[in-house]
Write a protein that holds these residues in place. Structure first.
Motif, PDB file in Angstrom:
ATOM      1  N   ILE A   2       0.861  -1.184   0.000  1.00  0.00           N
ATOM      2  CA  ILE A   2       0.000   0.000   0.000  1.00  0.00           C
ATOM      3  C   ILE A   2       0.902   1.240   0.000  1.00  0.00           C
ATOM      4  CG2 ILE A   2      -1.742   1.299   1.290  1.00  0.00           C
ATOM      5  CD1 ILE A   2      -2.862  -1.389   0.537  1.00  0.00           C
ATOM      6  N   SER A   3       0.598   2.213  -0.851  1.00  0.00           N
ATOM      7  CA  SER A   3       1.280   3.511  -0.807  1.00  0.00           C
ATOM      8  C   SER A   3       0.316   4.566  -0.287  1.00  0.00           C
ATOM      9  CB  SER A   3       1.764   3.920  -2.201  1.00  0.00           C
ATOM     10  OG  SER A   3       2.902   3.167  -2.570  1.00  0.00           O
ATOM     11  N   VAL A   4       0.852   5.484   0.501  1.00  0.00           N
ATOM     12  CA  VAL A   4       0.047   6.597   1.015  1.00  0.00           C
ATOM     13  C   VAL A   4       0.799   7.884   0.711  1.00  0.00           C
ATOM     14  CG1 VAL A   4      -1.082   7.627   3.022  1.00  0.00           C
ATOM     15  CG2 VAL A   4      -0.770   5.132   2.920  1.00  0.00           C
ATOM     16  N   PHE A   5       0.133   8.809   0.035  1.00  0.00           N
ATOM     17  CA  PHE A   5       0.706  10.123  -0.262  1.00  0.00           C
ATOM     18  C   PHE A   5      -0.163  11.119   0.493  1.00  0.00           C
ATOM     19  CE2 PHE A   5       0.736  13.955  -2.974  1.00  0.00           C
ATOM     20  CZ  PHE A   5       2.090  14.159  -3.127  1.00  0.00           C
ATOM     21  N   GLY A   6       0.397  11.733   1.556  1.00  0.00           N
ATOM     22  CA  GLY A   6      -0.498  12.584   2.340  1.00  0.00           C
ATOM     23  C   GLY A   6       0.207  13.350   3.437  1.00  0.00           C
ATOM     24  N   SER A   7      -0.612  13.849   4.361  1.00  0.00           N
ATOM     25  CA  SER A   7      -0.147  14.769   5.399  1.00  0.00           C
ATOM     26  C   SER A   7       0.386  14.029   6.620  1.00  0.00           C
ATOM     27  CB  SER A   7      -1.327  15.625   5.854  1.00  0.00           C
ATOM     28  OG  SER A   7      -2.358  14.773   6.328  1.00  0.00           O
ATOM     29  N   ALA A   8       1.316  14.692   7.296  1.00  0.00           N
ATOM     30  CA  ALA A   8       1.754  14.259   8.632  1.00  0.00           C
ATOM     31  C   ALA A   8       1.660  15.487   9.530  1.00  0.00           C
ATOM     32  CB  ALA A   8       3.184  13.741   8.574  1.00  0.00           C
ATOM     33  N   ASN A   9       0.916  15.381  10.610  1.00  0.00           N
ATOM     34  CA  ASN A   9       0.791  16.486  11.569  1.00  0.00           C
ATOM     35  C   ASN A   9       1.194  15.999  12.945  1.00  0.00           C
ATOM     36  OD1 ASN A   9      -0.378  18.368   9.812  1.00  0.00           O
ATOM     37  ND2 ASN A   9      -2.446  17.609  10.232  1.00  0.00           N
ATOM     38  N   MET A  10       1.674  16.925  13.770  1.00  0.00           N
ATOM     39  CA  MET A  10       1.776  16.608  15.192  1.00  0.00           C
ATOM     40  C   MET A  10       0.526  17.175  15.858  1.00  0.00           C
ATOM     41  SD  MET A  10       3.345  14.995  17.446  1.00  0.00           S
ATOM     42  CE  MET A  10       5.086  14.713  17.243  1.00  0.00           C
ATOM     43  N   SER A 128       2.262  -0.770  -6.239  1.00  0.00           N
ATOM     44  CA  SER A 128       1.371  -0.922  -5.088  1.00  0.00           C
ATOM     45  C   SER A 128      -0.002  -1.442  -5.506  1.00  0.00           C
ATOM     46  CB  SER A 128       1.185   0.434  -4.395  1.00  0.00           C
ATOM     47  OG  SER A 128       2.443   0.964  -4.050  1.00  0.00           O
ATOM     48  N   ASP A 129      -0.682  -2.082  -4.544  1.00  0.00           N
ATOM     49  CA  ASP A 129      -2.057  -2.534  -4.773  1.00  0.00           C
ATOM     50  C   ASP A 129      -3.027  -1.362  -4.720  1.00  0.00           C
ATOM     51  OD1 ASP A 129      -1.776  -5.553  -4.786  1.00  0.00           O
ATOM     52  OD2 ASP A 129      -0.724  -5.009  -2.937  1.00  0.00           O
ATOM     53  N   ALA A 130      -2.648  -0.310  -3.980  1.00  0.00           N
ATOM     54  CA  ALA A 130      -3.514   0.872  -3.895  1.00  0.00           C
ATOM     55  C   ALA A 130      -2.675   2.069  -3.492  1.00  0.00           C
ATOM     56  CB  ALA A 130      -4.626   0.657  -2.872  1.00  0.00           C
ATOM     57  N   LEU A 131      -3.110   3.257  -3.959  1.00  0.00           N
ATOM     58  CA  LEU A 131      -2.522   4.532  -3.519  1.00  0.00           C
ATOM     59  C   LEU A 131      -3.603   5.272  -2.730  1.00  0.00           C
ATOM     60  CD1 LEU A 131      -0.516   6.905  -3.453  1.00  0.00           C
ATOM     61  CD2 LEU A 131      -1.533   7.673  -5.620  1.00  0.00           C
ATOM     62  N   LEU A 132      -3.339   5.543  -1.454  1.00  0.00           N
ATOM     63  CA  LEU A 132      -4.322   6.220  -0.603  1.00  0.00           C
ATOM     64  C   LEU A 132      -4.031   7.724  -0.589  1.00  0.00           C
ATOM     65  CD1 LEU A 132      -4.634   3.264   0.156  1.00  0.00           C
ATOM     66  CD2 LEU A 132      -4.766   3.928   2.559  1.00  0.00           C
ATOM     67  N   ALA A 148      -0.902  10.765 -12.150  1.00  0.00           N
ATOM     68  CA  ALA A 148       0.335  10.111 -12.590  1.00  0.00           C
ATOM     69  C   ALA A 148       0.455   8.676 -12.063  1.00  0.00           C
ATOM     70  CB  ALA A 148       1.531  10.934 -12.120  1.00  0.00           C
ATOM     71  N   ALA A 149      -0.357   8.324 -11.056  1.00  0.00           N
ATOM     72  CA  ALA A 149      -0.190   7.031 -10.387  1.00  0.00           C
ATOM     73  C   ALA A 149      -0.613   5.875 -11.286  1.00  0.00           C
ATOM     74  CB  ALA A 149      -1.016   7.013  -9.103  1.00  0.00           C
ATOM     75  N   ARG A 150       0.217   4.829 -11.297  1.00  0.00           N
ATOM     76  CA  ARG A 150      -0.175   3.614 -12.008  1.00  0.00           C
ATOM     77  C   ARG A 150      -0.594   2.573 -10.973  1.00  0.00           C
ATOM     78  NH1 ARG A 150       4.437   2.210 -13.872  1.00  0.00           N
ATOM     79  NH2 ARG A 150       5.479   4.024 -13.388  1.00  0.00           N
ATOM     80  N   ALA A 151      -1.547   2.963 -10.120  1.00  0.00           N
ATOM     81  CA  ALA A 151      -2.115   2.080  -9.087  1.00  0.00           C
ATOM     82  C   ALA A 151      -3.527   2.581  -8.826  1.00  0.00           C
ATOM     83  CB  ALA A 151      -1.275   2.163  -7.811  1.00  0.00           C
ATOM     84  N   PRO A 152      -4.433   1.700  -8.363  1.00  0.00           N
ATOM     85  CA  PRO A 152      -5.799   2.154  -8.074  1.00  0.00           C
ATOM     86  C   PRO A 152      -5.787   3.208  -6.962  1.00  0.00           C
ATOM     87  CG  PRO A 152      -5.672  -0.247  -8.131  1.00  0.00           C
ATOM     88  CD  PRO A 152      -4.261   0.254  -8.163  1.00  0.00           C
ATOM     89  N   VAL A 153      -6.432   4.351  -7.213  1.00  0.00           N
ATOM     90  CA  VAL A 153      -6.437   5.464  -6.263  1.00  0.00           C
ATOM     91  C   VAL A 153      -7.653   5.363  -5.343  1.00  0.00           C
ATOM     92  CG1 VAL A 153      -6.657   7.976  -6.047  1.00  0.00           C
ATOM     93  CG2 VAL A 153      -5.141   6.990  -7.792  1.00  0.00           C
ATOM     94  N   VAL A 154      -7.397   5.409  -4.038  1.00  0.00           N
ATOM     95  CA  VAL A 154      -8.457   5.388  -3.022  1.00  0.00           C
ATOM     96  C   VAL A 154      -8.451   6.763  -2.353  1.00  0.00           C
ATOM     97  CG1 VAL A 154      -9.293   4.305  -0.899  1.00  0.00           C
ATOM     98  CG2 VAL A 154      -8.122   2.918  -2.653  1.00  0.00           C
TER      99      VAL A 154
END
Ligand code: ATP
Length: 292
Positions: A2-10, A128-132, A148-154
């Motif tokens: 699984i790939s995740v492209f996103g935010s990180a907050n404290m 990846s099986d999915a990009l979150l 641009a992703a070559r994976a199913p986008v969730v």
């Protein structure tokens, strides 16, 4: 994987009997710094639920950046795609009062500097099986990465906003809660909102808090998954835990009914504990809960 492209907050969380009014100072009861952000939460949830996970995003070069990086690493997340950029990390300043209500100030910090996945990121994402994806990064970065992703986008459409057509065209599965589903479709009834979502994307899940979730596909499959009845103490990140676990189960080839039950079980475990990343169950905990 699984790939995740996103935010990180404290998350800087102050617990108090009641939130201060403007100009007022109140005594607090407790304070906690808890790594959060919807992207990092979904990555942590998916890794704890048993998947190999790669996370792509940014933290600042302040004191919080290394803490968030180590938090993801200790959950088993591959953080080679997590950049450190000059300036502050993303911060969510949260006041929780004794009624359990909260008020939150989110400062994007390093998240605001993210422009899109690099060529190396996209190579990993393509395996990846999915990009979150979620909506806590600049929308241009989310759209560019989805396209641009070559994976199913969730897509978790939170915080909710108008969704560009080019983003929706790249989405395989959208997972709003009922409020987000209503804002996107204009339909208050979750079943009607689900139908409206399926006019735009191939698959959708509308989560309904303690009422469970609805699944639909353009192919005509419809499922209603009840929530697992538990006593909730803190529902923060229930949705992120649900999405992370759902994608893990789908990547393992489970049927939609099984994957939804796995996700509802993971989310029900998370609402029984406080915090975001601190509340997410391990695979062993989910499997044990599924057999009881
Ligand atoms: P959050 O913003 O708090 O992360 P959300 O609003 O995105 O959550 P919800 O619809 O509230 O998402 O919850 C997601 C899933 O978590 C639900 O579909 C359900 O399976 C589970 N869940 C949420 N609240 C409860 C609860 N009180 N008891 C059991 N399960 C719950």
């Amino acid at each position: 994987m699984i790939s995740v492209f996103g935010s990180a907050n404290m998350d800087l969380v102050a617990y108090t009997a009641r939130a201060p009014r403007r100009g007022e100072t109140v005594a607090g009861r407790a304070f906690a710094t808890i790594p959060g952000g919807k992207g990092a939460n979904q990555a942590t949830a998916a890794a704890r639920a048993g998947a190999d996970v790669a996370f792509f995003g940014a933290v600042g070069d302040d004191a919080f950046g290394p803490v968030m990086r180590r938090g993801l690493e200790s959950a088993g997340v591959d953080v080679r795609g997590l950049r450190t950029v000059p300036g502050s990390s993303g911060i969510a300043q949260i006041v929780v009062d004794d009624d359990g209500s909260n008020s939150i100030i989110v400062i994007p910090g390093a998240n605001g500097s993210v422009t899109g996945a690099s060529a190396e990121d996209l190579e990993v994402i393509g395996r990846s099986d999915a990009l979150l994806l979620q909506l806590e990064l600049p929308i241009a970065a989310v759209v560019a990465t989805a396209r641009a992703a070559r994976a199913p986008v969730v897509l978790t459409p939170s915080p909710v906003r108008e969704l560009p057509r080019e983003l929706l065209d790249a989405v395989a599965l959208i997972v709003p809660n009922e409020h987000e589903a209503r804002a996107i479709t204009g339909r208050a009834d979750p079943e009607e909102a689900l139908d409206a979502l399926l006019e735009r994307v191939p698959e959708a899940v509308v989560t309904l808090g303690s009422e469970g979730a609805l699944y639909g596909s353009r192919g005509g499959e419809r499922l209603r998954v009840p929530a697992v009845p538990v006593r909730a103490v803190d529902t923060t990140a229930a949705g992120d835990t649900f999405v992370g676990a759902l994608c893990v189960a789908r990547a393992e080839g489970r049927s939609n009914a099984e994957a939804l039950r796995f996700a509802a079980t993971a989310a029900a475990l998370s609402v029984q504990r406080e915090g975001a990343s601190t509340s997410m169950p391990t695979r062993a905990e989910i499997d044990a809960a599924l057999t009881t």
